[in-house]
Design an enzyme around this catalytic site. Structure first.
Site: not given
Ligand SMILES: NC(=O)c1ccc[n+]([C@@H]2O[C@H](COP(=O)([O-])OP(=O)(O)OC[C@H]3O[C@@H](n4cnc5c(N)ncnc54)[C@H](OP(=O)(O)O)[C@@H]3O)[C@@H](O)[C@H]2O)c1
Length: 321
Positions: A137
């Site tokens: 982001c």
């Molecule tokens: N948040 C932002 O602003 C943003 C912006 C750009 C990119 N990103 C990237 O997008 C990705 C997701 O970000 P987020 O902010 O949505 O993270 P988040 O809110 O922490 O969600 C992470 C997701 O992954 C699942 N998860 C975690 N560990 C796992 C594993 N070992 N196996 C399978 N599922 C797993 C979790 O759900 P369960 O625990 O229910 O499985 C949850 O659905 C990250 O790589 C982040 O760097 C985020």
């Protein structure tokens, strides 16, 4: 589940559907006339109705298990991995080569075998791409600010970002603890941040980047300070950015500095706040704001899917595509 047999209907799977980015993707998939959800996977929500987490969800679908075996059993045209860094490699070996995979993590942003999915910089690489690394982001914002400056940059520019706490994901940490953040701004990882390396790698030149997180939920602003090889003025800068992004409908150029609050829930990005140092007309400042969960993650992923699959660029993102 079999592949979609309707040419107009792409089936899509989503792993990491509980997270911030995953929920935004579900909302966008629901509003997209050409995408049909095949499966949404979460370890903690498996078996529960999607509607319990995304109240506007229209059907009775339930989350499935997020395991590599469960995902390999499904077959969708597109698979989005919205997982933390370092997890994608558990899934990728089991995914067919012709499935369009969009990885929101940083796992493949440095991998030349993957297309770096920043449409404003790499639009021509996206049609037909089946492995797409969605940019970070802050990195998206910083690169949108730096791209129009291109070869006129004289020295290493600096970028300073302030994001809402959703940028830190849902795993509990001080960076998303609203008690810690209340009336506060928290600088962190002031050297060697992943996005500093990402911007440097993608632009092929050194850039300094320092992030902070603040008490608002979503949106971010990145301020870039740069020294150009020639003097400029505010009007010329404005014209340079307006002309650079004239064909990019998600990028808006304005005079005023953009604010995170004004871009929250918007799929595009706003650039403005052009400033030229009166004591040295080569020293400039510019600010970029975007919603970290949309242009910084989910809507950028949808735009990448659209471009990869031959849909209209902005299908499901703006009315009329
Ligand atoms: N948040 C932002 O602003 C943003 C912006 C750009 C990119 N990103 C990237 O997008 C990705 C997701 O970000 P987020 O902010 O949505 O993270 P988040 O809110 O922490 O969600 C992470 C997701 O992954 C699942 N998860 C975690 N560990 C796992 C594993 N070992 N196996 C399978 N599922 C797993 C979790 O759900 P369960 O625990 O229910 O499985 C949850 O659905 C990250 O790589 C982040 O760097 C985020």
């Amino acid at each position: 589940m079999s592949r979609s047999d309707d040419r107009n209907d792409l089936s899509i799977g989503l792993v990491g559907a509980r997270g911030y980015a995953g929920r935004e993707l579900l909302r966008l998939i629901d509003g997209h006339s050409r995408l049909r959800l095949d499966h949404a996977a979460s370890r903690s929500l498996a078996g529960t109705p999607i509607r319990d987490s995304v109240p506007a969800w229209p059907g009775d679908d339930v989350f499935i298990e997020a395991t590599p075996a469960a995902i390999a059993d499904r077959s969708a045209d597109v698979l989005v991995l919205a997982l933390p860094n370092g997890v994608s490699d558990q899934y990728l070996p089991l995914i067919d080569d012709d499935v369009v995979v969009v990885d929101l993590s940083a796992d493949h942003r440095f991998d030349d075998a993957w297309v770096y999915g920043l449409p404003e910089l790499h639009r021509e690489d996206l049609p037909g791409a089946t492995r797409i690394a969605n940019p970070g982001c802050y990195a998206t914002a910083a690169m949108l600010a730096l791209a129009p400056l291109g070869a006129t940059l004289e020295t290493e520019p600096s970028a300073f970002g302030v994001s809402g706490y959703s940028g830190a994901g849902t795993d509990p940490s001080p960076k998303n603890d609203q008690t810690v953040l209340r009336d506060n701004v928290m600088p962190y990882q002031l050297t060697g941040h992943m996005h500093e390396r990402e911007i440097t790698h993608q632009l092929g030149r050194g850039v300094r980047f320092a992030p902070s997180v603040a008490a608002f939920e979503r949106g971010l602003v990145v301020t870039v300070l740069a020294e150009l090889s020639r003097p400029t003025d505010v009007d010329s800068l404005f014209e340079r950015y307006e002309s650079h992004y004239q064909d990019d409908r998600l990028i808006e150029v304005q005079n005023e500095a953009p604010l995170p609050r004004d871009v929250a829930d918007r799929v595009g990005s706003v650039i403005g706040g052009f400033s030229v140092d009166p004591a040295d007309h080569r020293r400039i400042g510019v600010a970029v704001a975007l919603d970290n969960l949309l242009k910084g993650a989910a809507s950028q992923a949808v735009q990448n899917i659209n471009l990869s699959c031959g849909l209209e660029d902005l299908d499901g993102l703006v009315s009329g595509g």
